[in-house]
Design a protein around this motif. Structure first.
Motif, PDB file in Angstrom:
ATOM      1  N   ILE A 148       0.819  -1.206   0.000  1.00 30.55           N
ATOM      2  CA  ILE A 148       0.000   0.000   0.000  1.00 30.55           C
ATOM      3  C   ILE A 148       0.859   1.265   0.000  1.00 30.55           C
ATOM      4  O   ILE A 148       2.012   1.254   0.430  1.00 30.55           O
ATOM      5  CB  ILE A 148      -0.980   0.033   1.198  1.00 30.55           C
ATOM      6  CG1 ILE A 148      -0.240   0.233   2.524  1.00 30.55           C
ATOM      7  CG2 ILE A 148      -1.807  -1.237   1.246  1.00 30.55           C
ATOM      8  CD1 ILE A 148      -1.172   0.470   3.700  1.00 30.55           C
ATOM      9  N   GLN A 149       0.280   2.338  -0.509  1.00 31.35           N
ATOM     10  CA  GLN A 149       0.965   3.624  -0.520  1.00 31.35           C
ATOM     11  C   GLN A 149       1.137   4.122   0.913  1.00 31.35           C
ATOM     12  O   GLN A 149       0.237   3.987   1.737  1.00 31.35           O
ATOM     13  CB  GLN A 149       0.162   4.645  -1.331  1.00 31.35           C
ATOM     14  CG  GLN A 149       0.000   4.298  -2.808  1.00 31.35           C
ATOM     15  CD  GLN A 149       1.260   4.553  -3.610  1.00 31.35           C
ATOM     16  OE1 GLN A 149       2.272   5.002  -3.097  1.00 31.35           O
ATOM     17  NE2 GLN A 149       1.193   4.277  -4.917  1.00 31.35           N
ATOM     18  N   LYS A 150       2.305   4.708   1.194  1.00 33.89           N
ATOM     19  CA  LYS A 150       2.607   5.135   2.556  1.00 33.89           C
ATOM     20  C   LYS A 150       2.626   6.654   2.717  1.00 33.89           C
ATOM     21  O   LYS A 150       3.025   7.168   3.755  1.00 33.89           O
ATOM     22  CB  LYS A 150       3.957   4.575   2.999  1.00 33.89           C
ATOM     23  CG  LYS A 150       5.148   5.123   2.223  1.00 33.89           C
ATOM     24  CD  LYS A 150       6.461   4.634   2.825  1.00 33.89           C
ATOM     25  CE  LYS A 150       7.659   5.221   2.095  1.00 33.89           C
ATOM     26  NZ  LYS A 150       8.939   4.798   2.710  1.00 33.89           N
ATOM     27  N   ASP A 151       2.197   7.389   1.669  1.00 32.62           N
ATOM     28  CA  ASP A 151       2.309   8.842   1.712  1.00 32.62           C
ATOM     29  C   ASP A 151       1.286   9.511   2.625  1.00 32.62           C
ATOM     30  O   ASP A 151       1.411  10.697   2.927  1.00 32.62           O
ATOM     31  CB  ASP A 151       2.207   9.430   0.305  1.00 32.62           C
ATOM     32  CG  ASP A 151       0.929   9.014  -0.425  1.00 32.62           C
ATOM     33  OD1 ASP A 151       0.126   8.266   0.165  1.00 32.62           O
ATOM     34  OD2 ASP A 151       0.750   9.423  -1.586  1.00 32.62           O
ATOM     35  N   ASP A 152       0.271   8.756   3.046  1.00 30.05           N
ATOM     36  CA  ASP A 152      -0.761   9.314   3.922  1.00 30.05           C
ATOM     37  C   ASP A 152      -0.873   8.438   5.163  1.00 30.05           C
ATOM     38  O   ASP A 152      -1.434   7.340   5.090  1.00 30.05           O
ATOM     39  CB  ASP A 152      -2.100   9.368   3.171  1.00 30.05           C
ATOM     40  CG  ASP A 152      -3.212   9.998   3.988  1.00 30.05           C
ATOM     41  OD1 ASP A 152      -3.030  10.178   5.210  1.00 30.05           O
ATOM     42  OD2 ASP A 152      -4.264  10.329   3.408  1.00 30.05           O
ATOM     43  N   PRO A 153      -0.357   8.862   6.300  1.00 32.50           N
ATOM     44  CA  PRO A 153      -0.409   8.058   7.528  1.00 32.50           C
ATOM     45  C   PRO A 153      -1.826   7.646   7.914  1.00 32.50           C
ATOM     46  O   PRO A 153      -2.036   6.546   8.431  1.00 32.50           O
ATOM     47  CB  PRO A 153       0.208   8.977   8.589  1.00 32.50           C
ATOM     48  CG  PRO A 153       1.083   9.904   7.821  1.00 32.50           C
ATOM     49  CD  PRO A 153       0.382  10.141   6.522  1.00 32.50           C
ATOM     50  N   ASP A 154      -2.800   8.516   7.654  1.00 34.51           N
ATOM     51  CA  ASP A 154      -4.191   8.174   7.975  1.00 34.51           C
ATOM     52  C   ASP A 154      -4.689   7.027   7.102  1.00 34.51           C
ATOM     53  O   ASP A 154      -5.429   6.155   7.553  1.00 34.51           O
ATOM     54  CB  ASP A 154      -5.097   9.391   7.795  1.00 34.51           C
ATOM     55  CG  ASP A 154      -4.946  10.396   8.925  1.00 34.51           C
ATOM     56  OD1 ASP A 154      -4.457  10.004   9.996  1.00 34.51           O
ATOM     57  OD2 ASP A 154      -5.300  11.569   8.731  1.00 34.51           O
TER      58      ASP A 154
END
Length: 265
Positions: free
Chosen positions: A232-238
């Motif tokens: 998964i993409q990790k650019d958004d902690p939420d």
């Protein structure tokens, strides 16, 4: 004194700029989850050629498999739908880094190299590298050394951990790169190749489907045990936090176990 004031002013400007950039990056990062919830769409990238995790039916354009069911379950828990985005093993990381999808799945092996560029949901499907061969050759191919001879043709799809294993371990055999992973088992069965390096689950599925095939080393893989994962993409902690929450909730309810039993048991 004047020099000290100039340095103080410069440090203040640098600190202020760093603060602005930090808030700006946080704002950009938070956009992924916001977009998903606003558009009601979770974009899921998959090569769609790795049975039993994700397979594309080219006639209908529909996907099925273990990872497909899991992706649709997670999306349903989020209150959104899934948009499957085609990719290939050789282009998956490039497409991931270009942001073409929010999640990648379809029999992806969790690895440190991938973890350094993204994030994974919790592991599932303990696995290891095995060889898919013709049943007639089961007594001949009893070790890696027995397979790695000039008379053997190894067929592998590019861009994934199977190709890395082949490149690292086959020095004498002829290696043929074939773009479609899903077509290789039939090539082995028909004698267009001798060995396909894959993982336990795929070898078991194809050997059950075609009586000409045999999953060598399925009881004792050629590598240490690894696990599959949703990349998964990790650019958004939420986004990462919410995806882990819905995964763990589905696990606690027993939904993930039911899907596992349907496809992988």
């Amino acid at each position: 004194m004047i020099l000290r004031k100039k340095w103080s002013r410069a440090l203040y400007v640098i600190a202020a700029l760093a603060l602005v950039l930090a808030f700006s990056a946080q704002g950009v990062a938070a956009e992924r989850l916001d977009r998903i919830m606003e558009t009601k769409v979770l974009r899921v990238g998959t090569p769609g050629d790795y049975r039993p995790f994700s397979m594309l039916d080219k006639a209908s354009g529909k996907y099925d498999g273990h990872d497909v069911d899991v992706a649709e379950l997670l999306a349903s828990d989020l209150g959104v739908s899934v948009e499957f985005v085609p990719t290939t093993w050789s282009k998956m990381m490039e497409d991931y880094q270009a942001g073409k999808f929010d999640v990648a799945m379809g029999g992806i092996t969790r690895s440190l190299a991938r973890m350094l560029k993204g994030d994974f949901l919790p592991p599932y499907a303990p696995n290891g590298k095995v060889a898919l061969v013709r049943k007639a050759d089961r007594e001949k191919f009893t070790s890696l050394e027995a397979m790695d001879v000039p008379e053997t043709t190894v067929v592998v799809n590019p861009g994934g951990t199977n190709e890395k294993f082949v490149n690292a371990n086959f020095k004498k055999a002829k290696v043929v790169v074939h773009q479609s992973n899903a077509e290789i088992p039939a090539m082995i069965a028909e004698g267009k190749g001798d060995v396909m390096i894959t993982e336990v689950y795929e070898a078991v599925v194809y050997s059950r489907k075609d009586e000409r095939l045999y999953g060598a080393f399925a009881d004792k893989p050629l590598t240490k045990i690894s696990f599959m994962g949703f990349f998964i993409q990790k650019d958004d902690p939420d986004f990462v936090r919410v995806m882990n929450f819905v995964w763990n909730d589905a696990k606690l309810r027993g939904d993930l176990d039911r899907i596992f039993d349907k496809w992988l048991k």
